[in-house]
Design a protein around this motif. Structure first.
Motif, PDB file in Angstrom:
ATOM      1  N   GLU A 318       0.840  -1.216   0.000  1.00 24.39           N
ATOM      2  CA  GLU A 318       0.000   0.000   0.000  1.00 24.39           C
ATOM      3  C   GLU A 318       0.868   1.257   0.000  1.00 24.39           C
ATOM      4  O   GLU A 318       0.454   2.303  -0.505  1.00 24.39           O
ATOM      5  N   LEU A 319       2.066   1.122   0.578  1.00 23.98           N
ATOM      6  CA  LEU A 319       2.996   2.260   0.607  1.00 23.98           C
ATOM      7  C   LEU A 319       3.368   2.681  -0.812  1.00 23.98           C
ATOM      8  O   LEU A 319       3.365   3.871  -1.145  1.00 23.98           O
ATOM      9  N   TYR A 320       3.673   1.688  -1.653  1.00 25.83           N
ATOM     10  CA  TYR A 320       4.040   1.984  -3.047  1.00 25.83           C
ATOM     11  C   TYR A 320       2.806   2.450  -3.831  1.00 25.83           C
ATOM     12  O   TYR A 320       2.904   3.349  -4.662  1.00 25.83           O
ATOM     13  N   ALA A 321       1.675   1.807  -3.554  1.00 24.09           N
ATOM     14  CA  ALA A 321       0.445   2.189  -4.249  1.00 24.09           C
ATOM     15  C   ALA A 321       0.078   3.630  -3.910  1.00 24.09           C
ATOM     16  O   ALA A 321      -0.376   4.388  -4.769  1.00 24.09           O
ATOM     17  N   ALA A 322       0.311   4.003  -2.642  1.00 21.36           N
ATOM     18  CA  ALA A 322       0.002   5.374  -2.212  1.00 21.36           C
ATOM     19  C   ALA A 322       0.839   6.379  -2.981  1.00 21.36           C
ATOM     20  O   ALA A 322       0.333   7.424  -3.418  1.00 21.36           O
ATOM     21  N   SER A 323       2.122   6.057  -3.180  1.00 25.12           N
ATOM     22  CA  SER A 323       2.977   6.993  -3.908  1.00 25.12           C
ATOM     23  C   SER A 323       2.506   7.123  -5.355  1.00 25.12           C
ATOM     24  O   SER A 323       2.521   8.225  -5.913  1.00 25.12           O
ATOM     25  N   ALA A 324       2.063   6.023  -5.970  1.00 27.27           N
ATOM     26  CA  ALA A 324       1.569   6.080  -7.352  1.00 27.27           C
ATOM     27  C   ALA A 324       0.248   6.842  -7.409  1.00 27.27           C
ATOM     28  O   ALA A 324       0.012   7.657  -8.297  1.00 27.27           O
TER      29      ALA A 324
ATOM     30  N   VAL B 194      -5.604 -20.754   1.338  1.00 29.34           N
ATOM     31  CA  VAL B 194      -6.624 -19.691   1.449  1.00 29.34           C
ATOM     32  C   VAL B 194      -5.958 -18.382   1.902  1.00 29.34           C
ATOM     33  O   VAL B 194      -6.206 -17.307   1.341  1.00 29.34           O
ATOM     34  N   GLY B 195      -5.102 -18.468   2.904  1.00 34.42           N
ATOM     35  CA  GLY B 195      -4.431 -17.263   3.422  1.00 34.42           C
ATOM     36  C   GLY B 195      -3.596 -16.578   2.361  1.00 34.42           C
ATOM     37  O   GLY B 195      -3.660 -15.356   2.198  1.00 34.42           O
ATOM     38  N   ILE B 201      -4.959 -11.097  -2.920  1.00 33.84           N
ATOM     39  CA  ILE B 201      -6.104 -10.341  -3.460  1.00 33.84           C
ATOM     40  C   ILE B 201      -6.256  -9.005  -2.728  1.00 33.84           C
ATOM     41  O   ILE B 201      -6.597  -7.988  -3.332  1.00 33.84           O
ATOM     42  N   TYR B 202      -5.961  -8.983  -1.412  1.00 36.99           N
ATOM     43  CA  TYR B 202      -6.066  -7.725  -0.661  1.00 36.99           C
ATOM     44  C   TYR B 202      -5.158  -6.648  -1.270  1.00 36.99           C
ATOM     45  O   TYR B 202      -5.484  -5.470  -1.286  1.00 36.99           O
ATOM     46  N   PHE B 203      -3.995  -7.092  -1.783  1.00 36.35           N
ATOM     47  CA  PHE B 203      -3.039  -6.126  -2.342  1.00 36.35           C
ATOM     48  C   PHE B 203      -3.265  -5.899  -3.838  1.00 36.35           C
ATOM     49  O   PHE B 203      -2.344  -5.521  -4.549  1.00 36.35           O
ATOM     50  N   PHE B 204      -4.478  -6.123  -4.288  1.00 36.42           N
ATOM     51  CA  PHE B 204      -4.823  -5.853  -5.684  1.00 36.42           C
ATOM     52  C   PHE B 204      -5.462  -4.468  -5.743  1.00 36.42           C
ATOM     53  O   PHE B 204      -6.479  -4.218  -5.092  1.00 36.42           O
ATOM     54  N   PHE B 205      -4.825  -3.562  -6.493  1.00 38.87           N
ATOM     55  CA  PHE B 205      -5.242  -2.158  -6.439  1.00 38.87           C
ATOM     56  C   PHE B 205      -6.055  -1.702  -7.652  1.00 38.87           C
ATOM     57  O   PHE B 205      -6.536  -0.580  -7.683  1.00 38.87           O
ATOM     58  N   SER B 206      -6.183  -2.558  -8.652  1.00 40.39           N
ATOM     59  CA  SER B 206      -6.821  -2.126  -9.900  1.00 40.39           C
ATOM     60  C   SER B 206      -8.337  -2.231  -9.883  1.00 40.39           C
ATOM     61  O   SER B 206      -8.989  -1.883 -10.865  1.00 40.39           O
ATOM     62  N   ARG B 207      -8.916  -2.783  -8.835  1.00 41.59           N
ATOM     63  CA  ARG B 207     -10.374  -2.897  -8.726  1.00 41.59           C
ATOM     64  C   ARG B 207     -10.789  -2.483  -7.320  1.00 41.59           C
ATOM     65  O   ARG B 207     -10.034  -2.656  -6.373  1.00 41.59           O
ATOM     66  N   GLU B 208     -12.005  -1.976  -7.226  1.00 44.70           N
ATOM     67  CA  GLU B 208     -12.556  -1.690  -5.895  1.00 44.70           C
ATOM     68  C   GLU B 208     -12.779  -3.010  -5.171  1.00 44.70           C
ATOM     69  O   GLU B 208     -13.150  -4.003  -5.804  1.00 44.70           O
ATOM     70  N   HIS B 209     -12.595  -3.004  -3.878  1.00 42.47           N
ATOM     71  CA  HIS B 209     -12.833  -4.224  -3.106  1.00 42.47           C
ATOM     72  C   HIS B 209     -14.330  -4.359  -2.821  1.00 42.47           C
ATOM     73  O   HIS B 209     -14.798  -4.023  -1.737  1.00 42.47           O
ATOM     74  N   LYS B 210     -15.041  -4.827  -3.820  1.00 45.59           N
ATOM     75  CA  LYS B 210     -16.491  -5.009  -3.687  1.00 45.59           C
ATOM     76  C   LYS B 210     -16.852  -6.415  -4.146  1.00 45.59           C
ATOM     77  O   LYS B 210     -16.102  -7.030  -4.913  1.00 45.59           O
ATOM     78  N   GLY B 211     -17.994  -6.901  -3.732  1.00 45.75           N
ATOM     79  CA  GLY B 211     -18.472  -8.222  -4.152  1.00 45.75           C
ATOM     80  C   GLY B 211     -17.535  -9.324  -3.673  1.00 45.75           C
ATOM     81  O   GLY B 211     -17.007  -9.283  -2.562  1.00 45.75           O
ATOM     82  N   LYS B 218     -11.268  -9.097   2.504  1.00 48.02           N
ATOM     83  CA  LYS B 218     -11.562  -9.026   3.946  1.00 48.02           C
ATOM     84  C   LYS B 218     -10.974 -10.240   4.668  1.00 48.02           C
ATOM     85  O   LYS B 218     -10.391 -10.104   5.743  1.00 48.02           O
ATOM     86  N   ILE B 219     -11.107 -11.415   4.043  1.00 44.03           N
ATOM     87  CA  ILE B 219     -10.503 -12.623   4.647  1.00 44.03           C
ATOM     88  C   ILE B 219      -8.983 -12.434   4.695  1.00 44.03           C
ATOM     89  O   ILE B 219      -8.321 -12.769   5.679  1.00 44.03           O
ATOM     90  N   GLY B 220      -8.448 -11.864   3.623  1.00 48.31           N
ATOM     91  CA  GLY B 220      -7.000 -11.635   3.554  1.00 48.31           C
ATOM     92  C   GLY B 220      -6.506 -10.747   4.674  1.00 48.31           C
ATOM     93  O   GLY B 220      -5.482 -11.034   5.308  1.00 48.31           O
ATOM     94  N   ILE B 221      -7.246  -9.678   4.970  1.00 54.54           N
ATOM     95  CA  ILE B 221      -6.802  -8.751   6.025  1.00 54.54           C
ATOM     96  C   ILE B 221      -6.892  -9.434   7.393  1.00 54.54           C
ATOM     97  O   ILE B 221      -6.076  -9.166   8.286  1.00 54.54           O
ATOM     98  N   TRP B 222      -7.857 -10.356   7.540  1.00 55.36           N
ATOM     99  CA  TRP B 222      -7.943 -11.127   8.793  1.00 55.36           C
ATOM    100  C   TRP B 222      -6.688 -11.986   8.987  1.00 55.36           C
ATOM    101  O   TRP B 222      -6.123 -12.040  10.076  1.00 55.36           O
ATOM    102  N   PHE B 223      -6.291 -12.627   7.895  1.00 54.34           N
ATOM    103  CA  PHE B 223      -5.064 -13.439   7.961  1.00 54.34           C
ATOM    104  C   PHE B 223      -3.866 -12.557   8.335  1.00 54.34           C
ATOM    105  O   PHE B 223      -3.030 -12.934   9.151  1.00 54.34           O
TER     106      PHE B 223
END
Lengths: 371, 259
Positions: A318-324, B194-195, B201-211, B218-223
């Motif tokens: 997220e740190l790198y994504a934030a900079s972008a 699963v973890g 997937i949590y670190f995927f930035f090209s789509r909104e985290h919806k659906g 959300k499961i990813g952030i729990w892990f």
């Protein structure tokens, strides 16, 4: 590197003398073979020997030429065997010998050579090539104006709130860009975020204090802050004294930052970059001082401390994504997009790997073994 | 909280006083005395910011600055640049094309000099060349290290079967006492899979985290949070051992109370 001609002549002469000297009651040199070890950086030679008529322990010696200074390399019980001699110099020629009761058994002279390609790491080359191709492709697309969606990162909203609160309280903002040098990509990402923090703070006329741990980071941090003030249209507010080099020593730096937090009573503390054992000391001091705190690091061992002691934390990438996200710089956006595509590819590879391993096909997974 | 800190400080000062009274302190050398007093000065921050802490902080920063200048000069500049450069100049061979053995070292030497142009605003831009060379070379080295040590190795290490055949065979065959362990062993691989996937997937930035993506994220952030919790506890334990080390220094080396 090949040896110069005059030195090569001396080496050959020395080899000849050695061979004549050693052939005093002696076994054939062909019994020890020395060859360059393939797929290395030119610092190893591979020896194989067959001295089947010998049944005592063999002591192997090595000497570089033209000088003959024999150094013991190891002892071997087996009359047939092989050994890789590592830690050699590419610039030297080496000769080996087994000392027996009857005399010396000499090898031919050999020189280690560096390989252009390490075939064992072709997998890494291929992965790197694919990732580079993706990065270049998406940078090109971003430069041509193609719009790439990047989801809003909640931590960035927290930074804005923190600066707003510092402005309301009439106190400065503290921005710590980690304790690593510019060789760490986190520090570079931190400089991009610093630029945006400085712009926002300049808009609100709030001073930003940037303590720095590494001398090389100082000019880049100065540049980032100055540019931020310039972008906000308030260059006259820029104060170079607010970018402060404290110390290269980790805990001396930490003590200094703690002092700044308490004496200058910063209302917002932003920690973005590479942090180590000082993370909790900094975040805990800021928490005790009542500052609103936002952190971001990709050092996974420090993330728990920031998560526990800060109001918001940017986790890992997220740190790198934030900079972008903040800079909208085509290079950063392209890289972010390429890393997203790379993640999809990795997920597909992993799923294929899970299935292959479940079915007992190990060849696919073994291809990814790091060598 | 502040009361507890004050209590710790009072106990430490009390121990120091007791040691002094008992004549134990006098046995310690001057270095131990300085180290012990500076340790107490730093610990005084537990109560609040104060002049004693401020003094220790300034001494620490000042000594560290001097120490690092000396360290860089003797351990980096002299052996890696200056001495090989001078040795090369001494062995220079004047032939039709002069042969200077360590000519390559002139490049870092020049880049190092360029860094000092920052002190002269008109030519300060020249220092960027050194910075560019440094960042570029470091990044290149870091990519190979990260690829080899992290990415490829992690991909291979995480390619596990969906279930462990050994765990499945053992499950139920052992006694009831090991049933729980057998179950945990059986769940190990599915949890890893699963973890790993949901965290990626949590670190995927090209789509909104919806659906579906949102649920997976959300499961990813729990892990992530569970792993942070475990890591927090583990690291706190190691920090406690550091504190014990410091207290041992005070009580043993300085006061001589603990042997």
């Amino acid at each position: 590197m090949d040896l110069p001609a005059n030195r090569m002549f001396r080496v050959k002469l020395a080899s000849l003398v050695l061979m004549v000297f050693a052939s005093w009651g002696l076994t054939s040199a062909a019994d020890i073979r020395v060859a360059d070890l393939p797929d290395d950086n030119g610092t190893a030679l591979k020896l194989t020997w067959d001295l089947s008529n010998i049944d005592s322990t063999l002591t192997l010696f090595r000497s570089s030429l033209p000088e003959t200074n024999w150094t013991p390399v190891g002892e071997f019980d087996e009359p047939r065997g092989s050994y890789v001699d590592r830690g050699l110099s590419r610039d030297s020629l080496y000769i080996y010998a087994f000392r027996l009761h009857s005399g010396l058994v000499l090898s031919e002279a050999a020189q280690p050579r560096a390989s252009v390609l390490n075939r064992a790491r072709v997998n890494q080359l291929l992965i790197l090539a694919i990732f580079f191709a993706l990065v270049l492709l998406y940078i090109k697309l971003a430069s041509r104006g193609k719009h790439f969606f990047v989801r809003r990162i909640a931590g960035l909203r927290a930074i804005e709130e923190a600066i707003g609160r510092a402005t309301e309280m009439g106190r400065p903002v503290l921005y710590v860009p980690g304790i690593d040098d510019l060789n760490n990509i986190q520090t570079i990402a931190s400089m991009v975020i610093l630029n945006d923090v400085a712009r926002l703070a300049a808009t609100y006329e709030t001073p930003v204090i940037v303590p720095v741990c590494k001398p090389f980071v100082v000019p880049v941090a100065e540049e980032a802050v100055r540019q931020g003030y310039l972008n906000a249209g308030r260059p006259e507010l820029y104060n170079p004294d607010n970018v402060r080099y404290l110390s290269d020593e980790q805990f001396a730096f930490t003590a200094g930052v703690n002092g700044i937090m308490l004496r200058e009573r910063t209302a917002a503390n932003i920690y973005m970059g590479s942090f180590f054992a000082e993370s909790l000391i900094l975040a805990e001091t800021g928490f005790s001082a009542g500052a609103i705190q936002v952190a971001g690091t990709a050092n996974i061992h420090q993330l728990p401390f920031f998560v526990a002691a800060c109001d918001y934390t940017l986790i890992g990438e997220e740190l790198y994504a934030a900079s972008a996200y903040l800079s909208r710089e085509p290079k950063l956006l392209g890289t972010l997009k390429a890393s997203d595509v790379a993640k999809v590819i990795i997920i597909i590879i992993l799923v294929a790997g899970f299935i292959a391993e479940t079915l007992g096909w190990h060849t696919f997974a073994d291809w990814f073994a790091a060598r | 909280m502040r009361g507890a800190r004050l209590a710790i400080l009072i106990i430490l000062l009390g121990l120091a006083g007791a040691g002094f009274q008992a004549g134990l302190v006098s046995k310690a050398g001057l270095g131990t005395w300085v180290a012990a007093l500076l340790t107490l000065a730093i610990f005084s921050f537990l109560y609040r910011d104060n002049p004693v802490y401020k003094l220790a902080e300034h001494i620490f920063i000042g000594i560290a600055a001097g120490y690092f200048v000396a360290l860089e000069y003797w351990n980096v500049f002299l052996p890696n640049l200056w001495k090989p450069l001078v040795a090369g100049l001494e062995h220079i061979e004047y032939s039709p094309l002069p042969h200077f053995p360590n000519m390559i070292l002139l490049i870092p030497f020049a880049l190092g000099i360029l860094l000092f142009t920052r002190f002269f605003p008109r030519v300060a831009w020249l220092s960027r060349w050194s910075m560019a060379a440094m960042i570029g070379s470091y990044s290149g080295l870091a990519i190979i290290g990260a690829l080899q040590g992290d990415l490829v190795a992690q991909i291979r290490a995480n390619m596990v079967p969906l279930y462990s055949r050994e765990a499945l065979t053992a499950f139920g065959n052992d006694g009831t006492e090991s049933l729980l362990f057998g179950l945990l062993e059986l769940l190990r691989n599915p949890l890893i899979i699963v973890g790993l996937l949901t965290t990626l997937i949590y670190f995927f930035f090209s789509r909104e985290h919806k659906g579906g993506l949102g649920v997976a994220a959300k499961i990813g952030i729990w892990f992530l949070m569970i792993s942070f919790g475990a890591s927090f506890g583990y690291t706190v334990m190691s920090r406690v051992s550091l504190l014990i080390g410091r207290l041992h220094f005070l009580l043993s080396d300085w006061l001589g109370i603990v042997r």
